[in-house]
Every structure is written in structure tokens, then in C-alpha cells.
Design an enzyme around this catalytic site. Sequence first.
Site, short mmCIF file in Angstrom:
data_model
loop_
_atom_site.label_atom_id
_atom_site.label_comp_id
_atom_site.label_asym_id
_atom_site.label_seq_id
_atom_site.Cartn_x
_atom_site.Cartn_y
_atom_site.Cartn_z
N SER A 214 0.99 -1.08 0.10
CA SER A 214 0.23 -0.01 -0.03
C SER A 214 0.92 1.24 -0.05
CB SER A 214 -0.90 0.05 1.19
OG SER A 214 -0.35 -0.19 2.42
N LEU A 215 0.60 2.11 -0.92
CA LEU A 215 1.74 3.20 -1.06
C LEU A 215 0.72 4.48 -1.02
CD1 LEU A 215 3.56 1.95 -4.23
CD2 LEU A 215 3.86 1.58 -1.85
N GLY A 216 -0.10 4.49 0.06
CA GLY A 216 -0.84 5.81 0.44
C GLY A 216 -1.58 6.25 -0.78
N ALA A 217 -1.68 7.71 -0.97
CA ALA A 217 -2.36 8.31 -1.80
C ALA A 217 -1.93 7.95 -3.04
CB ALA A 217 -2.06 10.02 -1.62
N GLY A 219 -1.15 4.91 -4.47
CA GLY A 219 -1.90 3.75 -5.02
C GLY A 219 -1.43 2.56 -4.31
N GLY A 245 -4.77 0.36 5.05
CA GLY A 245 -4.07 -0.81 4.71
C GLY A 245 -4.85 -2.09 5.05
N ASP A 246 -5.51 -2.04 6.08
CA ASP A 246 -6.27 -3.56 6.22
C ASP A 246 -7.50 -3.60 5.26
OD1 ASP A 246 -4.80 -3.16 8.53
OD2 ASP A 246 -6.41 -2.19 10.01
#
Length: 304
Positions: A214-217, A219, A245-246
Site C-alpha cells: 500500500s503506497l498511501g495516496a 496507490g 491498509g487493512d
Amino acid sequence: MILTVTLNPAIDHTLALSEPLVDGDVARTGEYELNSGGKGINVSQYLRHLGVETTTTGLLGGMTGEFIRNELDEDGIAHDFVEVSERTRLNTTISAPDAEYKINHHGPTVDESVIDELIDLISDHDPEVVVIGGSLPPGLDVDAIDRLAEGGPWETVVDVGGESLAELDAQYSLCKPNEVELAAATGMPCETIAECREAAQALREQGFDRVVASLGAAGALYVSEDTVLFAESLDIDVADTVGAGDALLSGVLAALHTGESPERVLSYGVAVSARLVTTAGTVVDHLDDVPELADRVRIVEDPD
Ligand SMILES: O=P(O)(O)OC[C@@]1(O)O[C@H](CO)[C@@H](O)[C@@H]1O
């Protein structure tokens, strides 16, 4: 059945402030949420909304543990926890207009014998997949995660800190680091999507069949033996990011469970995550619009 394990659950206390925090001033708010939380518990909540059979387990203690049990009962989520003597922790998220603050306690000290109890309990449920999520409470080290993974015939998915990922020895079907955890697990830079991709490929070779990052905003990335995909995140209004992330992991697991293509697996993850961050706290009422949101996710193959 997908069984989740949270070794260090928490009540998630989420506060919304209308003004930035000011040193020395009293901040007042009328809006707050108290949710049962911890990464594995969150995954089970979202899986249930996605129609996947799930049971949540782990360690709970004291009145905070009782609160979590009651919430899970009210939400209709099957649960079976090992009782510990110290109180389960309470974590706080403050959503201010200028920043989001997250304060996590280290949690109760537990005895490592709880892992034997947990392995017996998990075996009784005979799950196909076990998801181990979140931090380790004092008293346990990373060996506890390997022992759970090797404790039965299930495949194991992990969402644990980067340093823990680096030390795991068992074989895992999937891990879900964020970019900070990817960097910590591999010692490689993770500033760009290309760097994250390289780190995810390196991490895969350490014993993970798939890496979903998961790379935040920015993607999310999906890396398996023969596939590398990047998904842009959806353009949505964010209330707070706790549990994002979950939610991504839940969407991924739900789509893997029904045998979807890697593209659909990743877009499902991004869609559930997008849906969660529009809601304050870690609980959602429903995830009925996820298939439609997933259709809007743009997937790039072999991103640079
Ligand atoms: O301290 P940990 O175990 O790393 O993370 C715990 C936590 O921050 O993770 C969830 C969001 O992912 C929250 O429900 C919970 O408070």
C-alpha cells in the site's frame, strides 16, 4: 474460511477536531468514535461485509477486551480469543484540519505460552487461510509469527511491521507492507513507484509468494512471481486513513478467495480502501459499492 489473528488488538478512539491543535489550549470536540480494532480484527470486519466467511482471534484482556468482544457480537463477527491477564490497549487517532495524529500504546505484556494456546484454538477452527496482523505485544518476538504460520496446514498472510517482515523465516502466501515497511524490510529506498517495485520484488524472494504494497495516496502495487501491477488510488474525500491498509488487504483476500484475476484482486483492494477512508474511524456500514468502485480503478502493468 479466513481466520485473522491480532496479537495486540486495540480499542480505536478516533477524534475529529475542527481547529488545529494549539500547544497549551484545550481542544474540544463533540465527534468521536470508539471501535474494536487492531489489524486482524479490522480485516475480519471488512471481509464479513464482503461476504467472506471469517473468524477473528488473538489475545484480549480486561474491560477493554470485553468492549471489543461486545462490539464484535453486535457486528455479527465470529470471534474466539485467548484471554490474557493485562488490559487490551486503547489507541487514539486525532483528525485535525492540518494533520492526522496517531498514538498507539505498546499493549499488555503477555507470556509466550499464549502462542501454544492460539495454535490449538486456530486448529479447532480449521481455516484455509490465517492472516496475522499488527504489532507484537511486549513478551512476544517475531518467532511467535513463524510459529503460528507453521502451526498447521493453513496458508499464512502477514501484515506486520517492516523489521518483523525482515526477520520472518517461515513461508508466507502474501504480505502487505506500506512503503515505510517495504524500506525497513529490505533496506532499499522506497521514494518512487519504481523503487517500491524493486523492493517488493526483493521482499518476495525472502519467502513471500505475493507482495501487495500500500503506497498511501499514490496507490498500490501487486507483485507475484509472474505479475507486477500498479493501481492508482481513487480520487475521493478522505476523513481519516486509519485502517486503509487493512481494507486494501481485505479486498485483495476477498478477490483471491473467489479466484479473481490479479488485476481484479488489486482493484478490489484499492476500492475497499477508498471506501474505508471516506468514513471516520475503522468501521464501515456496508461495502456494497465496492464492485462498482473497483471498475473505476486504473491498473498499469509493469510500472516504471
Ligand atoms: O500498533 P499496531 O498493531 O501496528 O497497529 C494498530 C492499529 O493502528 O492498526 C489498525 C489500523 O491499521 C488500528 O485499528 C489499530 O489502532
